[in-house]
Design a protein around this motif. Structure first.
Motif, mmCIF file in Angstrom:
data_model
loop_
_atom_site.group_PDB
_atom_site.id
_atom_site.type_symbol
_atom_site.label_atom_id
_atom_site.label_comp_id
_atom_site.label_asym_id
_atom_site.label_seq_id
_atom_site.Cartn_x
_atom_site.Cartn_y
_atom_site.Cartn_z
ATOM 1 N N HIS A 92 0.779 -1.222 -0.029
ATOM 2 C CA HIS A 92 0.023 0.044 0.099
ATOM 3 C C HIS A 92 0.893 1.170 0.186
ATOM 4 O O HIS A 92 0.373 2.257 0.534
ATOM 5 N N TYR B 105 -8.379 0.320 1.671
ATOM 6 C CA TYR B 105 -7.854 0.754 2.832
ATOM 7 C C TYR B 105 -8.675 0.283 4.085
ATOM 8 O O TYR B 105 -8.415 0.798 5.383
ATOM 9 N N ALA C 101 -6.439 -0.838 6.902
ATOM 10 C CA ALA C 101 -5.551 0.106 7.342
ATOM 11 C C ALA C 101 -5.852 0.626 8.856
ATOM 12 O O ALA C 101 -6.960 1.060 8.988
ATOM 13 N N ALA D 137 -0.756 2.671 5.506
ATOM 14 C CA ALA D 137 -0.800 2.892 4.002
ATOM 15 C C ALA D 137 -0.322 4.334 3.927
ATOM 16 O O ALA D 137 -0.240 5.190 4.735
#
Length: 273
Positions: free
Chosen positions: A136, A144, A147, A175
């Motif tokens: 990422h 995401y 994330a 990320a």
């Protein structure tokens, strides 16, 4: 001319602890030029004697006693190193006796114990987080959902190394998304970031420093021109302020401090060990 002193970081393991703590302490002393050497894996009498000889030789050459930041757990090996004549600073010594008293037991020193693989699950989490950061990076993958933090900013402000540091040391899935000129012209969050606004954290930098970094990467390019850097940074910071995204400058800040501030401000509680 600044005073010059030699520092040896000596450990029976990687030497990371000795170097990290030693560096933190030495930075408190201005006007002194410290020349440092890391001697890791000093885990036998032969290696300890070799370390002592290096200290002794340096002492003889400079006429000034070297400073030794030591994290060797075996006192026998520490004593051999001490024969080199350096100023011995045992990182663990101030903690051992009070802890033995408090815990009602004595320590069981073991070479390399501080950096051993003691928890496989935590180790695997760091590896998975590192893989996540790599996949990422720079908007390569924009899914995401998993994330924990998404770093945003213009190109070359330090997003990638910060993501990798948080992954390697804390197991944080981080990320990063580089703002493009199109993003900056619109002065609004890219559509792909909007659902994850609570995970966003912005990095910025001094324009002069950014120009230097970019010049090293793409010499003579418009990308590296100071005016271009200023324009991008100004637009990015306007966007961050308008969207209420927390932000910090990376100009004079270490990666360790940057990461710590990010985790603290976003309420992410992760530990190194």
């Amino acid at each position: 001319m600044p005073m010059r002193r030699t520092v040896f970081y000596i450990s029976d393991g990687t030497g990371i602890t000795a170097e990290t703590i030693g560096h933190s302490v030495l930075t408190q002393f201005e006007g002194i030029d410290f020349e440092t050497f890391r001697l890791p894996f000093v885990d036998s009498e032969e290696k300890a004697a070799g370390a002592a000889q290096r200290i002794r030789t340096r002492y003889a050459e400079s006429g000034i006693r070297p400073i030794v930041v030591n994290t060797i757990m075996d006192q026998r090996l520490s004593d051999i190193v001490a024969d080199g004549g350096g100023l011995m600073l045992d990182v663990f010594a101030p903690f051992i006796a009070p802890l033995e008293t408090e815990l009602g037991t004595t320590r069981s020193p073991r070479v390399g114990k501080a950096h051993g693989l003691t928890n496989f699950d935590e180790y695997e989490a760091r590896i998975n987080a590192t893989n996540y950061a790599l996949s990422h990076d720079d908007g390569i993958d924009v899914r995401y959902d998993d994330a924990e933090v998404i770093l945003v900013g213009v190109s070359r402000v330090g997003k990638t190394p910060t993501c990798l540091y948080m992954a390697l040391h804390y197991g944080v899935k981080a990320a990063n998304y580089p703002l493009t000129e199109e993003d900056l012209e619109k002065l609004e969050l890219p559509i792909r970031l909007r659902p994850f606004k609570s995970k966003l954290y912005a990095l910025s930098i001094d324009a002069q420093r950014l120009a230097q970094v970019r010049e090293a990467r793409r010499p003579g390019s418009r990308y590296a021109q100071l005016a271009q850097c200023r324009r991008e940074l100004d637009q990015a910071e306007k966007l961050f302020r308008r969207e209420g995204i927390p932000m910090q400058s990376t100009t004079h800040t270490s990666i360790e401090e940057i990461a710590s501030k990010i985790l603290s401000q976003l309420g992410i509680e992760k530990h190194m060990f």
